[in-house]
Motif scaffolding. Structure first.
Motif, PDB file in Angstrom:
ATOM      1  N   UNK A   9       0.830  -1.207   0.000  1.00  0.00           N
ATOM      2  CA  UNK A   9       0.000   0.000   0.000  1.00  0.00           C
ATOM      3  C   UNK A   9       0.859   1.250   0.000  1.00  0.00           C
ATOM      4  N   UNK A  10       1.846   1.281   0.879  1.00  0.00           N
ATOM      5  CA  UNK A  10       2.708   2.457   1.004  1.00  0.00           C
ATOM      6  C   UNK A  10       3.497   2.691  -0.278  1.00  0.00           C
ATOM      7  N   UNK A  11       4.125   1.641  -0.800  1.00  0.00           N
ATOM      8  CA  UNK A  11       4.972   1.789  -1.978  1.00  0.00           C
ATOM      9  C   UNK A  11       4.171   2.153  -3.217  1.00  0.00           C
ATOM     10  N   UNK A  12       2.994   1.545  -3.364  1.00  0.00           N
ATOM     11  CA  UNK A  12       2.162   1.877  -4.517  1.00  0.00           C
ATOM     12  C   UNK A  12       1.770   3.350  -4.498  1.00  0.00           C
ATOM     13  N   UNK A  13       1.412   3.846  -3.350  1.00  0.00           N
ATOM     14  CA  UNK A  13       0.968   5.236  -3.227  1.00  0.00           C
ATOM     15  C   UNK A  13       2.133   6.212  -3.387  1.00  0.00           C
ATOM     16  N   UNK A  14       3.287   5.854  -2.838  1.00  0.00           N
ATOM     17  CA  UNK A  14       4.445   6.739  -2.877  1.00  0.00           C
ATOM     18  C   UNK A  14       5.088   6.828  -4.255  1.00  0.00           C
ATOM     19  N   UNK A  15       5.173   5.698  -4.958  1.00  0.00           N
ATOM     20  CA  UNK A  15       6.051   5.604  -6.115  1.00  0.00           C
ATOM     21  C   UNK A  15       5.351   5.574  -7.467  1.00  0.00           C
ATOM     22  N   UNK A  16       4.078   5.172  -7.488  1.00  0.00           N
ATOM     23  CA  UNK A  16       3.416   4.944  -8.772  1.00  0.00           C
ATOM     24  C   UNK A  16       2.088   5.684  -8.880  1.00  0.00           C
ATOM     25  N   UNK A  17       1.781   6.085 -10.096  1.00  0.00           N
ATOM     26  CA  UNK A  17       0.436   6.622 -10.357  1.00  0.00           C
ATOM     27  C   UNK A  17      -0.550   5.469 -10.455  1.00  0.00           C
ATOM     28  N   UNK A  18      -0.189   4.446 -11.204  1.00  0.00           N
ATOM     29  CA  UNK A  18      -0.976   3.216 -11.314  1.00  0.00           C
ATOM     30  C   UNK A  18      -0.066   2.156 -11.912  1.00  0.00           C
ATOM     31  N   UNK A  19      -0.328   0.912 -11.572  1.00  0.00           N
ATOM     32  CA  UNK A  19       0.525  -0.149 -12.090  1.00  0.00           C
ATOM     33  C   UNK A  19       1.986   0.151 -11.832  1.00  0.00           C
ATOM     34  N   UNK A  20       2.808   0.079 -12.908  1.00  0.00           N
ATOM     35  CA  UNK A  20       4.223   0.395 -12.798  1.00  0.00           C
ATOM     36  C   UNK A  20       4.545   1.749 -13.425  1.00  0.00           C
ATOM     37  N   UNK A  21       3.568   2.608 -13.522  1.00  0.00           N
ATOM     38  CA  UNK A  21       3.747   3.959 -14.063  1.00  0.00           C
ATOM     39  C   UNK A  21       4.256   4.861 -12.945  1.00  0.00           C
ATOM     40  N   UNK A  22       5.562   5.177 -12.982  1.00  0.00           N
ATOM     41  CA  UNK A  22       6.172   5.942 -11.904  1.00  0.00           C
ATOM     42  C   UNK A  22       5.709   7.394 -11.866  1.00  0.00           C
ATOM     43  N   UNK A  23       5.822   7.993 -10.694  1.00  0.00           N
ATOM     44  CA  UNK A  23       5.535   9.413 -10.527  1.00  0.00           C
ATOM     45  C   UNK A  23       6.691  10.070  -9.780  1.00  0.00           C
ATOM     46  N   UNK A  24       6.855  11.405  -9.913  1.00  0.00           N
ATOM     47  CA  UNK A  24       7.879  12.084  -9.114  1.00  0.00           C
ATOM     48  C   UNK A  24       7.556  11.903  -7.634  1.00  0.00           C
ATOM     49  N   UNK A  25       8.569  11.557  -6.846  1.00  0.00           N
ATOM     50  CA  UNK A  25       8.348  11.155  -5.461  1.00  0.00           C
ATOM     51  C   UNK A  25       8.634  12.312  -4.510  1.00  0.00           C
ATOM     52  N   UNK A  26       7.721  12.540  -3.593  1.00  0.00           N
ATOM     53  CA  UNK A  26       7.949  13.521  -2.533  1.00  0.00           C
ATOM     54  C   UNK A  26       9.035  12.984  -1.610  1.00  0.00           C
ATOM     55  N   UNK A  27      10.144  13.703  -1.508  1.00  0.00           N
ATOM     56  CA  UNK A  27      11.261  13.227  -0.698  1.00  0.00           C
ATOM     57  C   UNK A  27      10.888  13.169   0.780  1.00  0.00           C
ATOM     58  N   UNK A  28      10.142  14.167   1.256  1.00  0.00           N
ATOM     59  CA  UNK A  28       9.733  14.186   2.649  1.00  0.00           C
ATOM     60  C   UNK A  28       8.846  13.003   3.003  1.00  0.00           C
ATOM     61  N   UNK A  29       7.858  12.729   2.145  1.00  0.00           N
ATOM     62  CA  UNK A  29       6.969  11.596   2.392  1.00  0.00           C
ATOM     63  C   UNK A  29       7.722  10.272   2.297  1.00  0.00           C
ATOM     64  N   UNK A  30       8.649  10.201   1.331  1.00  0.00           N
ATOM     65  CA  UNK A  30       9.408   8.967   1.180  1.00  0.00           C
ATOM     66  C   UNK A  30      10.225   8.681   2.432  1.00  0.00           C
ATOM     67  N   UNK A  31      10.920   9.695   2.936  1.00  0.00           N
ATOM     68  CA  UNK A  31      11.748   9.495   4.127  1.00  0.00           C
ATOM     69  C   UNK A  31      10.903   9.046   5.314  1.00  0.00           C
ATOM     70  N   UNK A  32       9.692   9.594   5.418  1.00  0.00           N
ATOM     71  CA  UNK A  32       8.819   9.223   6.533  1.00  0.00           C
ATOM     72  C   UNK A  32       8.364   7.776   6.419  1.00  0.00           C
TER      73      UNK A  32
END
Length: 315
Positions: free
Chosen positions: A118-141
């Motif tokens: 759940x966390x990784x899908x929301x943080x890293x992808x728009x859908x499927x394996x379609x990546x999105x720019x990642x919020x560094x602050x949210x990622x670190x948390x």
């Protein structure tokens, strides 16, 4: 208790509203489902997953029957429609978060536990394996809460994904590139170029399509090998993300007269990325490992490296 109009009930029963839209409209039910599925966090046996799916499916069937028999009675709708919504949430999450169910093969039952997925899908992808720019602050948390970090990259490597780009990295690269005419070589699915274009950078993605067995190339990525692309576009700046170790194409970047800036995103390990022999022989360019930019590549690693090559001024 939330109330629903007859039209909303009708559309949900007819499956006219996509699950993604339901997730946005009814976030409280999503939280309930995640809590109810918490059993998967510590128990990934396939029969447990099967039992959960069966329970939600049975609940949704019963709720659908009750609502239809009532003739969309308001009280009945308000009691039973949430059960249908929650069932759709649960099954959707299990499908989207790489949870594969097999009653006969427990070894392949779950690739990520529900929480990690759940966390990784929301943080890293728009859908499927379609990546999105990642919020560094949210990622670190959230990254510190991932139980099985080691699973992520082997899983996505199969789709030709070797890193994720933070929003901060894209911003820094955009500043570096400015108004230069830019070319990305060995661009894979073109994610990096797409992110830069969203920042109004004049960048063109190219790839020779030699990794078609891994990567689904979008139309936005032009089929061309690096040498041909460099000759065609005469770029001022070139990018390459995770170039193959000892590759035959980076040397052409340094031989292209129009290029005054080259940025390689990868690792410091010659056995993992990059043609370090070409870097050593590029005597017309300075070479700098940017610690700042390297730290903005995700997931974090001491081996992450962003190298910046600048053409030396003649004097």
């Amino acid at each position: 208790m939330r109330t629903f109009s007859n039209e909303t009930a009708r559309r949900i029963l007819a499956n006219e509203i996509k699950v993604e839209a339901l997730l946005q409209q009814y976030p409280e039910y999503q939280e309930e489902v995640l809590q109810e599925l918490g059993v998967i966090k510590n128990n990934t046996e396939s029969n447990i997953v099967h039992a959960i799916i069966d329970r939600y499916t049975a609940s949704a069937k019963l709720a659908t029957s009750k609502i239809r028999k009532s003739g969309l009675n308001e009280a009945t709708v308000n009691v039973f429609l949430p059960k249908i919504i929650k069932a759709r949430f649960a099954i959707y999450l299990l499908e989207q978060l790489n949870v594969a169910v097999s009653a006969k093969s427990p070894a392949t039952s779950v690739r990520f536990n529900l929480w990690d997925g759940t966390i990784l899908q929301k943080l890293l992808f728009r859908k499927g394996f379609d990546r999105k720019p990642v919020s560094l602050g949210l990622f670190k948390f959230w990254w510190r809460l991932i139980s099985h970090k080691e699973i992520l990259m082997p899983l996505v490597n199969k789709k030709g994904i070797y890193c994720f780009y933070s929003k901060a990295l894209i911003k820094e690269l955009s500043t570096l590139l400015g108004d230069k005419k830019c070319l990305e070589i060995a661009a894979g699915d073109g994610t990096l170029t797409r992110f830069l274009q969203q920042k109004n950078i004049d960048c063109h993605a190219t790839d020779d399509y030699s990794w078609e067995h891994y990567i689904t190339y979008p139309q936005s990525v032009e089929k061309a090998d690096a040498k041909a692309a460099l000759q065609k576009y005469s770029p001022e700046a070139v990018l390459c993300s995770w170039p193959v170790p000892g590759n035959p194409y980076e040397k052409h970047v340094f031989r292209t007269p129009s290029v005054d800036l080259y940025i390689m995103l990868g690792t410091s390990e010659a056995a993992v990325t990059g043609d370090f022999a070409a870097y050593t022989n590029a005597d017309k360019f300075s070479m700098e490992r940017s610690e700042r930019l390297s730290a903005l590549l995700l997931p974090p690693s001491d081996e992450n490296a962003v190298y910046i090559f600048r053409r030396k001024t003649q004097g």
